[in-house]
Design an enzyme around this catalytic site. Structure first.
Site, mmCIF file in Angstrom:
data_model
loop_
_atom_site.group_PDB
_atom_site.id
_atom_site.type_symbol
_atom_site.label_atom_id
_atom_site.label_comp_id
_atom_site.label_asym_id
_atom_site.label_seq_id
_atom_site.Cartn_x
_atom_site.Cartn_y
_atom_site.Cartn_z
ATOM 1 N N ARG A 76 -3.301 -7.811 13.935
ATOM 2 C CA ARG A 76 -4.203 -7.464 12.799
ATOM 3 C C ARG A 76 -3.623 -7.722 11.692
ATOM 4 N NH1 ARG A 76 -5.187 -2.816 11.899
ATOM 5 N NH2 ARG A 76 -4.030 -1.659 13.429
ATOM 6 N N TYR A 216 -6.356 -14.059 17.053
ATOM 7 C CA TYR A 216 -5.594 -13.008 17.799
ATOM 8 C C TYR A 216 -6.271 -11.478 17.707
ATOM 9 C CZ TYR A 216 -1.348 -10.880 19.602
ATOM 10 O OH TYR A 216 -0.641 -10.037 20.586
ATOM 11 N N GLY A 217 -6.240 -10.982 18.754
ATOM 12 C CA GLY A 217 -6.915 -9.609 19.128
ATOM 13 C C GLY A 217 -7.682 -9.116 17.988
ATOM 14 N N GLY A 218 -7.367 -8.045 17.347
ATOM 15 C CA GLY A 218 -8.423 -7.203 16.695
ATOM 16 C C GLY A 218 -9.081 -8.287 15.560
ATOM 17 N N LYS A 225 -12.429 -3.811 17.054
ATOM 18 C CA LYS A 225 -12.250 -2.981 16.061
ATOM 19 C C LYS A 225 -13.193 -3.130 14.888
ATOM 20 C CE LYS A 225 -8.187 -1.558 17.376
ATOM 21 N NZ LYS A 225 -7.813 -0.039 17.823
ATOM 22 N N HIS A 245 -11.425 6.318 16.794
ATOM 23 C CA HIS A 245 -10.360 5.466 17.121
ATOM 24 C C HIS A 245 -9.700 6.163 18.260
ATOM 25 C CE1 HIS A 245 -6.271 3.217 16.247
ATOM 26 N NE2 HIS A 245 -6.822 2.872 17.576
ATOM 27 N N SER A 267 -1.787 3.746 15.726
ATOM 28 C CA SER A 267 -1.193 2.638 16.706
ATOM 29 C C SER A 267 0.328 2.827 16.833
ATOM 30 C CB SER A 267 -1.198 1.264 16.143
ATOM 31 O OG SER A 267 -2.440 1.160 15.492
ATOM 32 N N CYS A 269 1.683 4.850 19.013
ATOM 33 C CA CYS A 269 2.140 6.643 19.654
ATOM 34 C C CYS A 269 1.961 6.877 21.048
ATOM 35 C CB CYS A 269 1.270 7.393 18.845
ATOM 36 S SG CYS A 269 1.707 7.506 17.083
ATOM 37 N N GLY A 270 1.634 5.809 22.011
ATOM 38 C CA GLY A 270 1.501 5.883 23.159
ATOM 39 C C GLY A 270 0.064 6.386 23.803
ATOM 40 N N LYS A 271 -0.830 5.617 23.045
ATOM 41 C CA LYS A 271 -2.348 6.156 23.549
ATOM 42 C C LYS A 271 -2.465 5.730 24.825
ATOM 43 C CE LYS A 271 -6.333 5.744 20.786
ATOM 44 N NZ LYS A 271 -6.873 4.576 19.753
ATOM 45 N N ASP A 292 -8.982 3.363 23.736
ATOM 46 C CA ASP A 292 -8.677 3.012 22.246
ATOM 47 C C ASP A 292 -10.087 3.733 21.388
ATOM 48 O OD1 ASP A 292 -7.388 1.602 20.414
ATOM 49 O OD2 ASP A 292 -8.557 -0.022 20.520
ATOM 50 N N ARG A 384 0.485 -8.597 24.322
ATOM 51 C CA ARG A 384 -0.513 -7.755 24.763
ATOM 52 C C ARG A 384 -0.655 -8.146 26.306
ATOM 53 N NH1 ARG A 384 -2.801 -3.524 21.573
ATOM 54 N NH2 ARG A 384 -1.642 -3.959 19.467
ATOM 55 N N PHE A 510 5.306 11.624 28.308
ATOM 56 C CA PHE A 510 5.055 10.822 29.491
ATOM 57 C C PHE A 510 4.101 11.850 30.589
ATOM 58 C CE2 PHE A 510 8.725 8.389 27.955
ATOM 59 C CZ PHE A 510 7.762 7.409 27.332
ATOM 60 N N ASP A 512 4.778 14.419 31.709
ATOM 61 C CA ASP A 512 5.127 15.893 31.354
ATOM 62 C C ASP A 512 4.036 16.289 30.100
ATOM 63 O OD1 ASP A 512 6.824 17.034 33.349
ATOM 64 O OD2 ASP A 512 8.379 15.958 32.385
ATOM 65 N N ASN A 513 3.415 15.292 29.751
ATOM 66 C CA ASN A 513 2.428 15.750 28.695
ATOM 67 C C ASN A 513 1.328 16.449 28.992
ATOM 68 O OD1 ASN A 513 4.078 14.717 26.628
ATOM 69 N ND2 ASN A 513 2.995 12.685 26.647
HETATM 70 O O1 O2Y Z 1 -2.668 -6.586 16.608
HETATM 71 C C1 O2Y Z 1 -3.985 -6.550 17.146
HETATM 72 O O2 O2Y Z 1 -4.817 -7.646 16.906
HETATM 73 C C2 O2Y Z 1 -4.497 -5.691 18.167
HETATM 74 S S1 O2Y Z 1 -4.294 -4.027 17.399
HETATM 75 C C3 O2Y Z 1 -4.901 -2.871 18.478
HETATM 76 C C4 O2Y Z 1 -5.335 -3.333 19.781
HETATM 77 C C5 O2Y Z 1 -5.568 -2.587 21.024
HETATM 78 C C6 O2Y Z 1 -5.732 -1.382 20.637
HETATM 79 N N1 O2Y Z 1 -5.373 -0.779 19.456
HETATM 80 C C7 O2Y Z 1 -4.985 -1.501 18.491
HETATM 81 C C8 O2Y Z 1 -4.737 -1.047 17.097
HETATM 82 O O3 O2Y Z 1 -4.116 -1.427 16.245
HETATM 83 O O4 O2Y Z 1 -4.920 0.256 16.879
HETATM 84 MN MN MN Z 2 -6.189 1.097 18.571
#
Ligand code: O2Y
Ligand code: MN
Length: 603
Positions: A76, A216-218, A225, A245, A267, A269-271, A292, A384, A510, A512-513
């Site tokens: 992004r 690409y992606g977002g 997004k 989010h 982004s 942080c292990g979501k 997400d 991804r 992980f 243990d959370n």
């Molecule tokens: O880099 C991208 O285009 C993807 S960003 C993304 C993708 C899935 C879930 N969250 C995110 C984010 O940046 O929060």
């Molecule tokens: Mn995200």
């Protein structure tokens, strides 16, 4: 050409909108997507034939593909993402603003003839279950077949959406082009894009989205997004709901009681790991609704109900492993598209962290033999996996529920080596909103990999709030008036990343959370008075009420994990105060009051 596409579109608004767009972008062909599996296979086969997708070994990853992007189009791009409204103030200091007229002129120049030599795909999609009161219909016009395949995985896509739309004008207009027309029979490249001219614009007036130059992606999968956060958050503000989010999970205790939590993390942080957590505590179970995005609305009983508007996961591959997220690995065993990961010599995928030792003869994300000694990663750090939600082995039974699930706790997280304890509970709704507004997280600077920068990221919405962030804070503060104060979820903060003086992580994280989730679960019950200690910055767990069974955690580790150090917090409050100043007059006084209260109590 005209007849074949227009016979599939009965809605007059859609028809005239597409016609107008065809006149602008001048594609060679127009194709209306049905969303069928056969169609997906046909488009994927064409991408394979042209070299844009590589089929993986079906014995390793069944019915799955690898895509390699242009090296300049890998993430992004926040700098090129705009919110367009007449008044700059409506967009606020955290977004890039552009005047709608100026942007429209710029876009009409960019899109003029941009699809020459290409096919325009019409992609009808729905965010959330089509029968849900939450449902938002969009139509993406795109010249990227990779985007079409990805949208099929990530959204409810196809003809049923057009049927549901009927003859109404109630859809989000999404325009997307990779920005690389093919002139005079010019041969296509593996990943067309136009990074120099990249722009992603969102309009307040007609809620439309225009994305140019990236595949690409977002930037390109506009349901994610752009629609589900930027446009939806703006609509939500005007209509009295929330587009966040956040992941959504169901947590079941050993007595089989179940509650639902929503959690916002910046982004990286292990979501996704938390969304699919495999519990280390016997009897406790986490089930996933989304990793997400969450849309939250008040039900008639005054409770907040959440749905995940998406239909798939677009997860970061590096760091995903049998230890960190075994469920994600199972989810992407089939029917997946991997982008920018490495390729093994037996036709499987690999990324940093998947196994301790990389396999021999890896091909890196750019298609070259990977030479470890060069010190570059084999998979791109933002590579991804795109997989259907339905393949998640711990999918919650209510994942597709039109009404959504009632939320008992909202969790805000971040990556911080000090100051923020493992878990904190807010003292009130207002304090909870302050916690969300004051969120920040450590990121490594792009220039020097080692430099740690703390980035303020309110509610993890910094790149995704579609209007003035200070008005967004006001919207959160007003929720008790829209809904019902008594039934609102409790608000918590978590930080898995606190370190000791030697720089070692204090918390195993992980699976243990679940121990943190257990404490949160119990704090949302009636009987919880003794289980926490009040501090100026929130409630922290009493030692006897925090489950450490089977963990090798010393008393001093426990203390270090939960300690509220006045000097660190005064610095934190100072930094938050400075940050809040950017919002000027729009900033809600209630949050300044909360800040002053904390400061006074800390001194
Ligand atoms: O880099 C991208 O285009 C993807 S960003 C993304 C993708 C899935 C879930 N969250 C995110 C984010 O940046 O929060
Ligand atoms: Mn995200």
């Amino acid at each position: 050409m005209e007849e074949s596409w227009s016979s599939k579109i009965v809605n007059p608004y859609v028809k005239s909108w597409i016609t107008e767009f065809i006149n602008l972008a001048t594609p060679d062909n127009v194709y209306v997507c049905s969303g069928s599996n056969e169609e997906y296979d046909q488009i994927a086969s064409k991408l394979v034939a042209s070299g844009s997708l590589l089929p993986l070994n079906p014995e390793k990853k069944f019915h799955s593909f690898l895509a390699r992007s242009d090296a300049r189009d890998v993430a992004r791009v926040e700098k090129k993402t705009f919110i367009c409204a007449v008044n700059k103030e409506d967009v606020g200091p955290t977004n890039n603003w552009e005047d709608p007229e100026v942007m429209r002129l710029k876009l009409s120049n960019l899109f003029n003839g941009c699809m020459k030599g290409r096919t325009l795909y019409v992609v009808p999609f729905c965010m959330a279950n089509l029968k849900s009161p939450f449902a938002l219909i969009g139509i993406e016009l795109t010249d990227s077949p990779y985007v079409v395949c990805s949208m099929k995985i990530m959204t409810r896509m196809g003809s049923e959406v057009l049927d549901e739309l009927g003859e109404t004008n109630n859809f989000i207009k999404c325009h997307h082009s990779v920005g690389q027309p093919l002139l005079n029979g010019q041969k296509d490249v593996q990943w067309p894009c136009n990074p120099e001219k990249l722009v992603i614009a969102h309009f307040h007036d007609d809620l439309s989205i225009w994305s140019y130059g990236s595949g690409y992606g977002g930037n390109a999968l506009l349901g994610k997004k752009s629609v589900s956060l930027r446009i939806a958050s703006y609509k939500a503000k005007n209509e009295g709901w929330l587009a966040e989010h956040m992941l959504i999970i169901g947590v079941t205790n050993p007595e089989k009681k179940k509650k639902y939590f929503a959690a916002a993390f910046p982004s990286a942080c292990g979501k996704t790991n938390l969304a699919m957590l495999k519990s280390t505590l016997p009897g406790w179970k986490v089930e996933c609704i989304g990793d997400d995005i969450a849309w939250l609305r008040f039900g008639s009983n005054g409770k907040l109900y959440a749905v995940n508007p998406e239909y798939g996961f677009f997860g970061v591959a590096p760091g995903t492993s049998a230890k960190t997220n075994p469920n994600a690995l199972k989810a992407c065993e089939k029917n997946s598209i991997f982008t920018n990961v490495a390729l093994t010599n037996d036709g499987d995928v690999w990324w940093e962290g998947l196994t301790e030792c990389p396999p021999a003869n890896l091909i890196d994300w750019q298609g070259n033999l990977w030479i470890k000694e060069k010190g570059l990663p084999a998979a791109h750090p933002n590579s991804r996996f795109t997989v259907p939600l339905s393949q998640c082995p711990v999918l919650d039974p209510l994942w597709d529920s039109p009404e959504g699930v009632p939320i008992s706790a909202i969790i805000f997280g971040g990556r911080r080596k000090d100051t923020i304890p493992l878990v904190l509970e807010s003292l009130s709704w207002r304090h909870g909103v302050f916690m969300g507004a004051g969120m920040s997280s450590e990121t490594t600077s792009a220039v020097e990999d080692v430099d740690v920068v703390i980035r303020h990221d309110p509610f993890a919405m910094l790149p995704f709030c579609g209007y003035n962030m200070a008005d967004y804070f006001r919207h959160w503060l007003a929720l008790p008036d829209i809904g019902n104060d008594v039934n609102l979820p409790k608000i918590f903060g978590v930080n898995w990343f606190r370190k000791d003086n030697q720089g070692k992580y204090l918390w195993p994280g992980f699976g243990d959370n679940i121990r943190v989730l257990e404490w949160i679960f119990n704090r949302t019950e009636e009987f919880s008075e003794k289980s926490a200690i009040r501090t100026p910055v929130g409630f922290v767990p009493s030692r006897d009420f925090f489950n450490l069974s089977g963990l090798q955690l010393t008393n001093s580790d426990f203390k270090a994990l939960f300690e509220i150090k006045s000097n660190e917090w005064l610095d934190e409050i100072h930094s938050i105060k400075n940050y809040f100043e950017i919002f000027g007059e729009h900033f809600p006084p209630a949050l300044s009051k909360e800040l002053n209260r904390i400061e006074l109590e800390l001194k």
